[in-house]
Motif scaffolding. Structure first.
Motif, PDB file in Angstrom:
ATOM      1  N   GLY A 179      -2.266  17.344  61.921  1.00 39.73           N
ATOM      2  CA  GLY A 179      -1.017  16.766  61.758  1.00 39.73           C
ATOM      3  C   GLY A 179       0.166  17.258  61.829  1.00 39.73           C
ATOM      4  O   GLY A 179       0.993  16.605  62.900  1.00 39.73           O
ATOM      5  N   GLU A 180       0.470  18.500  61.944  1.00 38.48           N
ATOM      6  CA  GLU A 180       1.478  19.385  62.356  1.00 38.48           C
ATOM      7  C   GLU A 180       1.444  19.215  63.828  1.00 38.48           C
ATOM      8  O   GLU A 180       2.715  19.148  64.643  1.00 38.48           O
ATOM      9  N   ALA A 181       0.225  19.638  64.465  1.00 36.03           N
ATOM     10  CA  ALA A 181       0.371  19.901  65.933  1.00 36.03           C
ATOM     11  C   ALA A 181       0.708  18.444  66.727  1.00 36.03           C
ATOM     12  O   ALA A 181       1.286  18.715  67.609  1.00 36.03           O
ATOM     13  N   LEU A 182      -0.092  17.235  66.031  1.00 31.36           N
ATOM     14  CA  LEU A 182       0.316  15.936  66.692  1.00 31.36           C
ATOM     15  C   LEU A 182       1.615  15.642  66.262  1.00 31.36           C
ATOM     16  O   LEU A 182       2.222  14.896  67.312  1.00 31.36           O
ATOM     17  N   SER A 183       2.366  15.952  65.155  1.00 34.30           N
ATOM     18  CA  SER A 183       3.700  15.624  65.219  1.00 34.30           C
ATOM     19  C   SER A 183       4.749  16.484  66.273  1.00 34.30           C
ATOM     20  O   SER A 183       5.625  15.760  66.785  1.00 34.30           O
ATOM     21  N   ALA A 184       4.288  17.786  66.434  1.00 33.75           N
ATOM     22  CA  ALA A 184       5.041  18.571  67.408  1.00 33.75           C
ATOM     23  C   ALA A 184       4.939  17.858  68.756  1.00 33.75           C
ATOM     24  O   ALA A 184       5.940  17.673  69.509  1.00 33.75           O
ATOM     25  N   ALA A 185       3.648  17.660  69.029  1.00 40.20           N
ATOM     26  CA  ALA A 185       3.269  16.966  70.546  1.00 40.20           C
ATOM     27  C   ALA A 185       4.108  15.538  70.719  1.00 40.20           C
ATOM     28  O   ALA A 185       4.688  15.474  71.540  1.00 40.20           O
ATOM     29  N   ALA A 186       4.081  14.728  69.641  1.00 43.12           N
ATOM     30  CA  ALA A 186       4.690  13.640  69.486  1.00 43.12           C
ATOM     31  C   ALA A 186       6.285  13.767  69.598  1.00 43.12           C
ATOM     32  O   ALA A 186       6.761  12.823  70.355  1.00 43.12           O
ATOM     33  N   ASN A 187       6.767  14.614  68.991  1.00 40.59           N
ATOM     34  CA  ASN A 187       8.237  14.916  69.330  1.00 40.59           C
ATOM     35  C   ASN A 187       8.583  15.308  70.494  1.00 40.59           C
ATOM     36  O   ASN A 187       9.564  14.835  71.078  1.00 40.59           O
ATOM     37  N   ARG A 188       7.744  16.186  71.344  1.00 42.20           N
ATOM     38  CA  ARG A 188       8.094  16.437  72.600  1.00 42.20           C
ATOM     39  C   ARG A 188       8.090  15.306  73.755  1.00 42.20           C
ATOM     40  O   ARG A 188       9.037  14.956  74.558  1.00 42.20           O
ATOM     41  N   VAL A 189       7.081  14.363  73.326  1.00 47.58           N
ATOM     42  CA  VAL A 189       6.926  13.288  74.409  1.00 47.58           C
ATOM     43  C   VAL A 189       8.355  12.259  73.958  1.00 47.58           C
ATOM     44  O   VAL A 189       8.955  12.023  74.897  1.00 47.58           O
ATOM     45  N   ALA A 190       8.558  12.288  72.780  1.00 41.66           N
ATOM     46  CA  ALA A 190       9.662  11.185  72.617  1.00 41.66           C
ATOM     47  C   ALA A 190      10.756  11.991  73.208  1.00 41.66           C
ATOM     48  O   ALA A 190      11.794  11.181  73.615  1.00 41.66           O
ATOM     49  N   GLY A 191      10.936  13.182  72.965  1.00 43.96           N
ATOM     50  CA  GLY A 191      12.193  14.042  73.571  1.00 43.96           C
ATOM     51  C   GLY A 191      12.382  13.788  75.169  1.00 43.96           C
ATOM     52  O   GLY A 191      13.410  13.238  75.829  1.00 43.96           O
ATOM     53  N   GLU A 192      11.311  13.456  75.532  1.00 44.62           N
ATOM     54  CA  GLU A 192      11.047  13.583  77.124  1.00 44.62           C
ATOM     55  C   GLU A 192      11.472  11.993  77.473  1.00 44.62           C
ATOM     56  O   GLU A 192      12.299  11.663  78.526  1.00 44.62           O
TER      57      GLU A 192
END
Length: 199
Positions: A179-192
Motif C-alpha cells: 500500500g505504501e509503495a503504490l501510494s508513493a508511485a501513484a503520487n509520482r505519476v500524479a505529480g508528473e
C-alpha cells in the motif's frame, strides 16, 4: 413422548448442519488501504474559471484485473495472483482519480472538477486508462502506469501521454508495504501529470 422429543432434536441437528455449510460473507481484511495525496489545495482558497480554463478529470478505465478492490501481483507474463489480506477501501480507479484531482488542483491555479460536479460545460477533459496498478513480483516493485488523454474544451483536439512510476516494496509482499509503495508511485505519476498539464 418419544415422537415429541424427536422433532426438536432433528431441528437442532438441521440447524447445526446448516451453520457448518453456510457462510454469511467472506472474512473482512484486518484493515483497508487508501491513497493519500502528497499535496492538497489550500483550505478556503477560491478559484474562478471560464469554460476553457476549467478541467474535468474523469475516472480512468481499467483492465479486468484492476476492476476489483484487491491488489494484483504479476507473477509472469501469463499469471496473476493477489496480495493476501490486502483490499482498497474502494475501486483503485476512483482512488487514483481523486488523488490526481487533488494533486493537479494543488499544483496549478485551475478549477478542477470531476464528472459528478460540472453543471453545464466541463472545459478541458482528462480521460485515460489505469493500465497497471499492482506489484511486479520479478522486481518486487509497485507499478503504476497511466495512459492520459487530454481533450480540449471544444473537443477538437486530443493529446495522449503515458506515465509510469515504480517503487520498491522493500521486503516481503504484504499489505502495508504494498500500500505504501503504490501510494508513493501513484503520487509520482500524479505529480508528473500535473506538471504536463501546467505545460
Amino acid at each position: 413422548m418419544l415422537r415429541s422429543l424427536r422433532l426438536p432434536v432433528l431441528a437442532a441437528l438441521a440447524t447445526a448442519t446448516l451453520s457448518a455449510c453456510v457462510s454469511f460473507g467472506a472474512k473482512p481484511p484486518p484493515f483497508l488501504l487508501t491513497l493519500s495525496p502528497d499535496v492538497s489545495p489550500s483550505a478556503g482558497e477560491a478559484r474562478t474559471a471560464n469554460e476553457a480554463q476549467a478541467l474535468t478529470i474523469l475516472i480512468p478505465t481499467a483492465p479486468q484485473k484492476l476492476r476489483t478492490q484487491r491488489i494484483p501481483v504479476q507473477q509472469d507474463d501469463a499469471s496473476i495472483a493477489y496480495v493476501k489480506d490486502a483490499q482498497w477501501v474502494e475501486a483503485p480507479q476512483r482512488l487514483f482519480q481523486r488523488l490526481l484531482s487533488e494533486t493537479v488542483a494543488a499544483r496549478s491555479n485551475r478549477v478542477v472538477l470531476d464528472e459528478g460536479q460540472y453543471l453545464t460545460a466541463p472545459g478541458e477533459q482528462l480521460a485515460g486508462q489505469l493500465m497497471e496498478f499492482g506489484v511486479d513480483e520479478a522486481t518486487n516493485e509497485a507499478v503504476v502506469v497511466y495512459q492520459a488523454m487530454l481533450v480540449n474544451s471544444g473537443g477538437k483536439s486530443v493529446t495522449q501521454r503515458r506515465f509510469e512510476a515504480r517503487e520498491p516494496v522493500g521486503g516481503k509482499i504484504e499489505p502495508k508495504r504494498v500500500g505504501e509503495a503504490l501510494s508513493a508511485a501513484a503520487n509520482r505519476v500524479a505529480g508528473e501529470v500535473a506538471g504536463w498539464l501546467a505545460g
